[in-house]
Design a protein around this motif. Structure first.
Motif, mmCIF file in Angstrom:
data_model
loop_
_atom_site.group_PDB
_atom_site.id
_atom_site.type_symbol
_atom_site.label_atom_id
_atom_site.label_comp_id
_atom_site.label_asym_id
_atom_site.label_seq_id
_atom_site.Cartn_x
_atom_site.Cartn_y
_atom_site.Cartn_z
ATOM 1 N N PRO A 209 10.601 26.083 -21.257
ATOM 2 C CA PRO A 209 11.158 27.434 -21.079
ATOM 3 C C PRO A 209 10.097 28.408 -20.564
ATOM 4 C CG PRO A 209 10.674 27.053 -23.385
ATOM 5 C CD PRO A 209 10.390 25.754 -22.682
ATOM 6 N N ASP A 210 10.560 29.544 -20.050
ATOM 7 C CA ASP A 210 9.644 30.601 -19.625
ATOM 8 C C ASP A 210 9.227 31.406 -20.851
ATOM 9 O OD1 ASP A 210 8.388 32.386 -17.607
ATOM 10 O OD2 ASP A 210 9.823 33.824 -18.446
ATOM 11 N N ILE A 211 7.950 31.317 -21.193
ATOM 12 C CA ILE A 211 7.486 31.909 -22.460
ATOM 13 C C ILE A 211 7.535 33.438 -22.415
ATOM 14 C CG2 ILE A 211 5.573 32.065 -24.111
ATOM 15 C CD1 ILE A 211 4.707 29.254 -23.229
ATOM 16 N N GLU A 212 7.224 34.016 -21.247
ATOM 17 C CA GLU A 212 7.256 35.483 -21.128
ATOM 18 C C GLU A 212 8.626 36.028 -21.505
ATOM 19 O OE1 GLU A 212 5.585 33.633 -19.004
ATOM 20 O OE2 GLU A 212 3.602 34.575 -18.797
ATOM 21 N N ALA B 281 0.007 33.064 -22.431
ATOM 22 C CA ALA B 281 0.803 31.856 -22.647
ATOM 23 C C ALA B 281 0.441 30.852 -21.563
ATOM 24 C CB ALA B 281 2.290 32.175 -22.583
ATOM 25 N N VAL B 282 0.105 29.651 -21.964
ATOM 26 C CA VAL B 282 -0.335 28.631 -21.011
ATOM 27 C C VAL B 282 0.294 27.285 -21.350
ATOM 28 C CG1 VAL B 282 -2.338 27.329 -20.158
ATOM 29 C CG2 VAL B 282 -2.569 29.777 -20.643
ATOM 30 N N VAL C 273 -1.157 33.159 -27.237
ATOM 31 C CA VAL C 273 -2.090 34.071 -27.895
ATOM 32 C C VAL C 273 -1.360 35.394 -28.127
ATOM 33 C CG1 VAL C 273 -4.258 35.359 -27.695
ATOM 34 C CG2 VAL C 273 -4.111 33.017 -26.808
ATOM 35 N N LEU C 274 -1.413 35.897 -29.374
ATOM 36 C CA LEU C 274 -0.761 37.145 -29.735
ATOM 37 C C LEU C 274 -1.732 38.052 -30.483
ATOM 38 C CD1 LEU C 274 2.622 35.755 -31.214
ATOM 39 C CD2 LEU C 274 2.168 36.406 -28.845
ATOM 40 N N ASN D 241 5.082 36.239 -35.985
ATOM 41 C CA ASN D 241 5.329 36.178 -34.537
ATOM 42 C C ASN D 241 4.863 34.854 -33.932
ATOM 43 O OD1 ASN D 241 6.422 38.718 -34.625
ATOM 44 N ND2 ASN D 241 4.691 39.761 -33.661
ATOM 45 N N LEU D 242 3.688 34.385 -34.363
ATOM 46 C CA LEU D 242 3.171 33.106 -33.840
ATOM 47 C C LEU D 242 4.154 31.978 -34.133
ATOM 48 C CD1 LEU D 242 -0.608 33.411 -34.834
ATOM 49 C CD2 LEU D 242 0.246 33.143 -32.488
ATOM 50 N N LEU D 243 4.655 31.934 -35.370
ATOM 51 C CA LEU D 243 5.588 30.872 -35.759
ATOM 52 C C LEU D 243 6.923 30.999 -35.037
ATOM 53 C CD1 LEU D 243 5.065 30.381 -39.599
ATOM 54 C CD2 LEU D 243 4.756 28.689 -37.783
ATOM 55 N N ARG D 244 7.447 32.229 -34.964
ATOM 56 C CA ARG D 244 8.756 32.443 -34.327
ATOM 57 C C ARG D 244 8.714 32.067 -32.848
ATOM 58 N NH1 ARG D 244 11.422 37.711 -34.246
ATOM 59 N NH2 ARG D 244 9.315 38.563 -34.039
ATOM 60 N N LEU D 245 7.656 32.511 -32.166
ATOM 61 C CA LEU D 245 7.577 32.228 -30.735
ATOM 62 C C LEU D 245 7.347 30.734 -30.480
ATOM 63 C CD1 LEU D 245 7.723 33.207 -27.857
ATOM 64 C CD2 LEU D 245 5.321 33.923 -28.008
ATOM 65 N N ALA D 246 6.466 30.119 -31.265
ATOM 66 C CA ALA D 246 6.221 28.679 -31.091
ATOM 67 C C ALA D 246 7.501 27.886 -31.341
ATOM 68 C CB ALA D 246 5.102 28.214 -32.026
ATOM 69 N N ASP D 247 8.239 28.254 -32.388
ATOM 70 C CA ASP D 247 9.515 27.574 -32.681
ATOM 71 C C ASP D 247 10.501 27.740 -31.534
ATOM 72 O OD1 ASP D 247 8.745 26.609 -35.109
ATOM 73 O OD2 ASP D 247 9.766 28.135 -36.309
#
Length: 330
Positions: free
Chosen positions: A252-255, A268-269, A293-294, A305-311
């Motif tokens: 997916p597009d992380i942005e 995001a890489v 990176v947040l 946020n790190l967990l939510r976005l990674a999930d």
């Protein structure tokens, strides 16, 4: 080492070896005349054969941690939960046997941190490792959110470790366990910047602080500044896993995911490309497919946020399975 030929500051070859070869560090640690009050050395022994491995694991109560003597990036590190796992562990470490294999007591229910040092300035980084047979680092947060007394205990451990290997290096990344009883123990010492972008996280987390620039100034001018940096918030990196093994089919597009979740993205890489081979079994840092990176002024918010976005990313990644196709009946 490296710079002494040109009259630049640096470490002696013997000190460099102690920073690279884990058993040498353990010997220095065991021989130290003094150590911080809350610090406990870790039992560690070199292993030369499967028979010796079995015997030592039994002596350690049936559980242990085994790792190559001279590898980085969490390569080859694994937990033995029971003597019956010795054969498989010994087999898995075959590629590293030439450089030596080390067995250590298994430190359970401990939190992991690193004491990071550059040219006189220090901070503590919080690290999170994966659960399971292999221990790979999956997340780092700078600075670690710590009560003052715990911060002091971890800093004392980190400083003690650096003093064991060398008095005069410009950078250290010393990994420390905080045991469940509040005591500290060394994981390992490294005379280099921390991996996983820790110095970049520090540059974002602290006010007017650039570790790279400080390191260069130390190397060129021998300049150290004993002031510790002041945090403006928390910066964290989390690595992204593949949901299954096979070939990477879609990411997916992380942005746009971050925007939908109202999370401000620093970086995001994706490190793997489409159709690359991926694995769900994380063995070391090369098993991941990318990172985020947040930054947040609030630690709990950053963590969430790190967990939510990674999930959100991991649940949308698609992998083509390489399972053998069923043969046509005939």
């Amino acid at each position: 080492g490296g710079g002494s030929h040109y009259g630049l500051p640096g470490i002696t070859p013997a000190e460099a070896r102690a920073g690279l070869d884990k058993p040498i560090f353990r010997k220095l640690e065991a021989a130290a005349e003094q150590s911080p009050e809350d610090y406990r050395p870790v039992f560690s022994v070199r292993i030369e054969s499967l028979a010796e491995l079995r015997q030592r694991v039994v002596e350690l109560g049936g559980k242990a941690f085994i790792k190559p003597a001279c590898e980085g990036a969490s390569r080859g590190c694994r937990v033995i939960h029971h003597p019956s796992e010795c054969d498989e562990a010994w087999q898995a470490l075959k590629p590293y046997r030439e450089g030596g294999i080390v067995l250590e007591e298994l430190i359970q229910n401990a939190r992991e941190y690193s004491w990071d040092y550059v040219a006189g300035s220090t901070w503590v980084t919080e690290k999170t490792t994966t659960e399971g047979a292999y221990r790979a680092e999956i997340q780092q947060v700078v600075p670690a959110p710590l009560a003052a007394d715990v911060q002091a205990r971890l800093a004392a451990a980190g400083r003690h470790m650096s003093g064991l290997v060398s008095q005069a290096n410009g950078a250290y990344h010393n990994e420390v366990f905080l045991r469940s009883d509040g005591l500290t123990s060394a994981v390992e010492t490294n005379m280099r910047p921390g991996g996983m972008h820790i110095w970049d996280l520090a540059r974002l987390a602290f006010v007017d602080f650039d570790p790279w620039e400080r390191w260069v100034r130390w190397a060129v001018e021998g300049k150290t500044d004993p002031r510790d940096p002041v945090a403006r918030g928390y910066c964290g990196i989390r690595l992204v896993r593949a949901p299954a093994g096979g070939l990477l089919r879609y990411v997916p597009d992380i942005e746009s995911l971050a925007r939908d979740l109202n999370i401000e993205l620093v970086e995001a890489v994706y490190t793997k490309r489409l159709s690359d081979s991926v694995t769900a079994l994380v063995k070391d840092n090369t098993s991941f497919i990318g990172h985020i990176v947040l930054f947040s002024e609030d630690y709990a918010q950053l963590s969430d946020n790190l967990l939510r976005l990674a999930d959100a990313i991991e649940s949308r990644v698609e992998v083509t399975s390489l399972a053998a196709p069923a043969r046509a009946a005939g």
